[in-house]
Design a protein around this motif. Structure first.
Motif, PDB file in Angstrom:
ATOM      1  N   GLY A 154      13.081  50.013  12.168  1.00  0.00           N
ATOM      2  CA  GLY A 154      12.265  50.276  13.350  1.00  0.00           C
ATOM      3  C   GLY A 154      12.935  51.224  14.319  1.00  0.00           C
ATOM      4  O   GLY A 154      14.143  51.447  14.263  1.00  0.00           O
ATOM      5  N   VAL A 155      12.125  51.761  15.207  1.00  0.00           N
ATOM      6  CA  VAL A 155      12.601  52.710  16.211  1.00  0.00           C
ATOM      7  C   VAL A 155      12.100  52.268  17.580  1.00  0.00           C
ATOM      8  O   VAL A 155      10.971  51.799  17.716  1.00  0.00           O
ATOM      9  CB  VAL A 155      12.071  54.135  15.908  1.00  0.00           C
ATOM     10  N   ARG A 156      12.963  52.439  18.585  1.00  0.00           N
ATOM     11  CA  ARG A 156      12.556  52.204  19.968  1.00  0.00           C
ATOM     12  C   ARG A 156      13.050  53.387  20.794  1.00  0.00           C
ATOM     13  O   ARG A 156      14.194  53.806  20.664  1.00  0.00           O
ATOM     14  CB  ARG A 156      13.154  50.910  20.504  1.00  0.00           C
ATOM     15  N   LEU A 157      12.178  53.912  21.641  1.00  0.00           N
ATOM     16  CA  LEU A 157      12.526  54.994  22.553  1.00  0.00           C
ATOM     17  C   LEU A 157      12.258  54.504  23.967  1.00  0.00           C
ATOM     18  O   LEU A 157      11.205  53.908  24.232  1.00  0.00           O
ATOM     19  CB  LEU A 157      11.692  56.239  22.270  1.00  0.00           C
ATOM     20  N   ALA A 158      13.197  54.760  24.877  1.00  0.00           N
ATOM     21  CA  ALA A 158      13.033  54.292  26.255  1.00  0.00           C
ATOM     22  C   ALA A 158      13.478  55.383  27.225  1.00  0.00           C
ATOM     23  O   ALA A 158      14.508  56.023  27.025  1.00  0.00           O
ATOM     24  CB  ALA A 158      13.857  53.029  26.487  1.00  0.00           C
ATOM     25  N   GLY A 159      12.682  55.590  28.254  1.00  0.00           N
ATOM     26  CA  GLY A 159      13.024  56.503  29.342  1.00  0.00           C
ATOM     27  C   GLY A 159      13.019  55.720  30.638  1.00  0.00           C
ATOM     28  O   GLY A 159      12.132  54.891  30.862  1.00  0.00           O
ATOM     29  N   SER A 160      14.019  55.955  31.493  1.00  0.00           N
ATOM     30  CA  SER A 160      14.117  55.145  32.706  1.00  0.00           C
ATOM     31  C   SER A 160      14.504  55.987  33.920  1.00  0.00           C
ATOM     32  O   SER A 160      15.037  57.085  33.802  1.00  0.00           O
ATOM     33  CB  SER A 160      15.154  54.028  32.517  1.00  0.00           C
ATOM     34  N   TYR A 161      14.212  55.415  35.077  1.00  0.00           N
ATOM     35  CA  TYR A 161      14.605  55.984  36.368  1.00  0.00           C
ATOM     36  C   TYR A 161      15.119  54.834  37.220  1.00  0.00           C
ATOM     37  O   TYR A 161      14.458  53.792  37.339  1.00  0.00           O
ATOM     38  CB  TYR A 161      13.427  56.666  37.061  1.00  0.00           C
ATOM     39  N   ARG A 162      16.305  55.000  37.805  1.00  0.00           N
ATOM     40  CA  ARG A 162      16.912  53.956  38.641  1.00  0.00           C
ATOM     41  C   ARG A 162      17.215  54.534  40.020  1.00  0.00           C
ATOM     42  O   ARG A 162      17.710  55.638  40.146  1.00  0.00           O
ATOM     43  CB  ARG A 162      18.197  53.448  37.988  1.00  0.00           C
ATOM     44  N   ARG A 163      16.928  53.729  41.032  1.00  0.00           N
ATOM     45  CA  ARG A 163      17.153  54.156  42.422  1.00  0.00           C
ATOM     46  C   ARG A 163      17.798  53.004  43.185  1.00  0.00           C
ATOM     47  O   ARG A 163      17.419  51.847  42.990  1.00  0.00           O
ATOM     48  CB  ARG A 163      15.810  54.538  43.049  1.00  0.00           C
ATOM     49  N   GLU A 164      18.753  53.314  44.038  1.00  0.00           N
ATOM     50  CA  GLU A 164      19.435  52.296  44.843  1.00  0.00           C
ATOM     51  C   GLU A 164      19.276  52.566  46.322  1.00  0.00           C
ATOM     52  O   GLU A 164      19.387  53.701  46.759  1.00  0.00           O
ATOM     53  CB  GLU A 164      20.924  52.249  44.497  1.00  0.00           C
ATOM     54  N   TRP A 165      18.992  51.511  47.066  1.00  0.00           N
ATOM     55  CA  TRP A 165      18.981  51.483  48.519  1.00  0.00           C
ATOM     56  C   TRP A 165      19.739  50.216  48.887  1.00  0.00           C
ATOM     57  O   TRP A 165      19.122  49.177  49.105  1.00  0.00           O
ATOM     58  CB  TRP A 165      17.571  51.405  49.086  1.00  0.00           C
ATOM     59  N   ALA A 166      21.057  50.309  48.879  1.00  0.00           N
ATOM     60  CA  ALA A 166      21.900  49.119  49.037  1.00  0.00           C
ATOM     61  C   ALA A 166      21.360  48.220  50.140  1.00  0.00           C
ATOM     62  O   ALA A 166      21.017  48.720  51.215  1.00  0.00           O
ATOM     63  CB  ALA A 166      23.327  49.521  49.320  1.00  0.00           C
ATOM     64  N   PRO A 167      21.198  46.960  49.884  1.00  0.00           N
ATOM     65  CA  PRO A 167      21.595  46.185  48.718  1.00  0.00           C
ATOM     66  C   PRO A 167      20.496  46.038  47.653  1.00  0.00           C
ATOM     67  O   PRO A 167      20.602  45.195  46.769  1.00  0.00           O
ATOM     68  CB  PRO A 167      21.929  44.828  49.316  1.00  0.00           C
ATOM     69  N   VAL A 168      19.467  46.860  47.709  1.00  0.00           N
ATOM     70  CA  VAL A 168      18.348  46.756  46.765  1.00  0.00           C
ATOM     71  C   VAL A 168      18.413  47.904  45.767  1.00  0.00           C
ATOM     72  O   VAL A 168      18.785  49.022  46.112  1.00  0.00           O
ATOM     73  CB  VAL A 168      16.990  46.807  47.528  1.00  0.00           C
ATOM     74  N   SER A 169      18.039  47.622  44.524  1.00  0.00           N
ATOM     75  CA  SER A 169      17.892  48.675  43.523  1.00  0.00           C
ATOM     76  C   SER A 169      16.611  48.423  42.745  1.00  0.00           C
ATOM     77  O   SER A 169      16.125  47.296  42.657  1.00  0.00           O
ATOM     78  CB  SER A 169      19.095  48.725  42.576  1.00  0.00           C
ATOM     79  N   ALA A 170      16.059  49.498  42.209  1.00  0.00           N
ATOM     80  CA  ALA A 170      14.830  49.409  41.412  1.00  0.00           C
ATOM     81  C   ALA A 170      15.007  50.257  40.160  1.00  0.00           C
ATOM     82  O   ALA A 170      15.582  51.340  40.209  1.00  0.00           O
ATOM     83  CB  ALA A 170      13.632  49.909  42.215  1.00  0.00           C
ATOM     84  N   THR A 171      14.512  49.751  39.055  1.00  0.00           N
ATOM     85  CA  THR A 171      14.518  50.478  37.792  1.00  0.00           C
ATOM     86  C   THR A 171      13.118  50.461  37.224  1.00  0.00           C
ATOM     87  O   THR A 171      12.491  49.409  37.140  1.00  0.00           O
ATOM     88  CB  THR A 171      15.491  49.838  36.776  1.00  0.00           C
ATOM     89  N   ALA A 172      12.620  51.641  36.849  1.00  0.00           N
ATOM     90  CA  ALA A 172      11.329  51.762  36.165  1.00  0.00           C
ATOM     91  C   ALA A 172      11.616  52.314  34.778  1.00  0.00           C
ATOM     92  O   ALA A 172      12.418  53.240  34.622  1.00  0.00           O
ATOM     93  CB  ALA A 172      10.399  52.693  36.932  1.00  0.00           C
ATOM     94  N   GLU A 173      10.955  51.751  33.769  1.00  0.00           N
ATOM     95  CA  GLU A 173      11.211  52.164  32.394  1.00  0.00           C
ATOM     96  C   GLU A 173       9.917  52.169  31.596  1.00  0.00           C
ATOM     97  O   GLU A 173       9.067  51.304  31.785  1.00  0.00           O
ATOM     98  CB  GLU A 173      12.214  51.204  31.747  1.00  0.00           C
ATOM     99  N   VAL A 174       9.792  53.158  30.726  1.00  0.00           N
ATOM    100  CA  VAL A 174       8.686  53.213  29.767  1.00  0.00           C
ATOM    101  C   VAL A 174       9.313  53.127  28.389  1.00  0.00           C
ATOM    102  O   VAL A 174      10.303  53.806  28.095  1.00  0.00           O
ATOM    103  CB  VAL A 174       7.867  54.507  29.917  1.00  0.00           C
TER     104      VAL A 174
END
Length: 185
Positions: free
Chosen positions: A107-127
């Protein structure tokens, strides 16, 4: 974790799971070895141990590549996995090639992500796109958003929402929500 949900929306453990990880890194070379596990606290059907070796190398000030080989061990078998990744500042892309034991197809898996930090919070979005062959599931495309709050320098809480973007009609996987408490040592 409140449940073990994989990037392809497969739920391996429906109840809470303890997921310890240990990584040793050789700073000068960027090479590392890690052990990660998932132990269901309510049921053992999703128990897993992953052993990984790899190297992350800087290409420039903002770009790095990471190549690794891993062995995922489950109660009923295992997979060999090869991964390659590249990152540029907050963006990342990773490709996985899964080789299960036995008769299951690769099998194959492909993932693209974007991560952003605003200390003390962080967010990650991924497809994620997963070919599904190695799990016996149909192909799926999914999105994941994780919000993490650092309560203290080594103590974090997070919530993750995952939703299918494109799945076959008979695919039983649906949206998932999970929460986690993370302690770094």
């Amino acid at each position: 974790m409140s449940r073990y949900v994989d990037d392809d929306l497969s739920v391996y453990t429906r109840g809470p799971a303890l997921q310890p990880e240990v990584t040793l890194t050789h700073e000068a070379s960027g090479c590392y070895g890690s052990a990660w596990g998932s132990l269901g606290l309510h049921a053992s059907d999703g128990d897993e141990v992953d052993l990984t070796v790899g190297c992350e190398l800087p290409v420039s000030e903002n770009i790095s590549i990471d190549v690794a080989a891993a062995r995922y061990v489950f109660r009923d078998g295992g997979w060999s996995v090869v991964t390659a990744a590249a990152s540029y500042e907050n963006f990342g892309i990773r490709a996985y090639y899964f080789m299960p034991d036995g008769d299951e197809p690769n099998g194959v898996r492909l993932a693209g992500s974007y991560r952003r930090e605003w200390a003390p919070v962080s967010a990650t979005a991924e497809v994620v796109y997963d070919s599904g062959g190695h799990t016996g599931q149909p192909d799926i495309a999914a999105a994941r958003v994780e919000m993490r709050y650092s309560v203290a320098p080594r103590f974090h809480v997070s919530a993750t929402v995952q939703v299918p973007l494109a799945a076959e009609d008979e695919d039983p996987r649906g949206a998932q929500v999970a929460a986690a408490i993370t302690v770094d040592f």
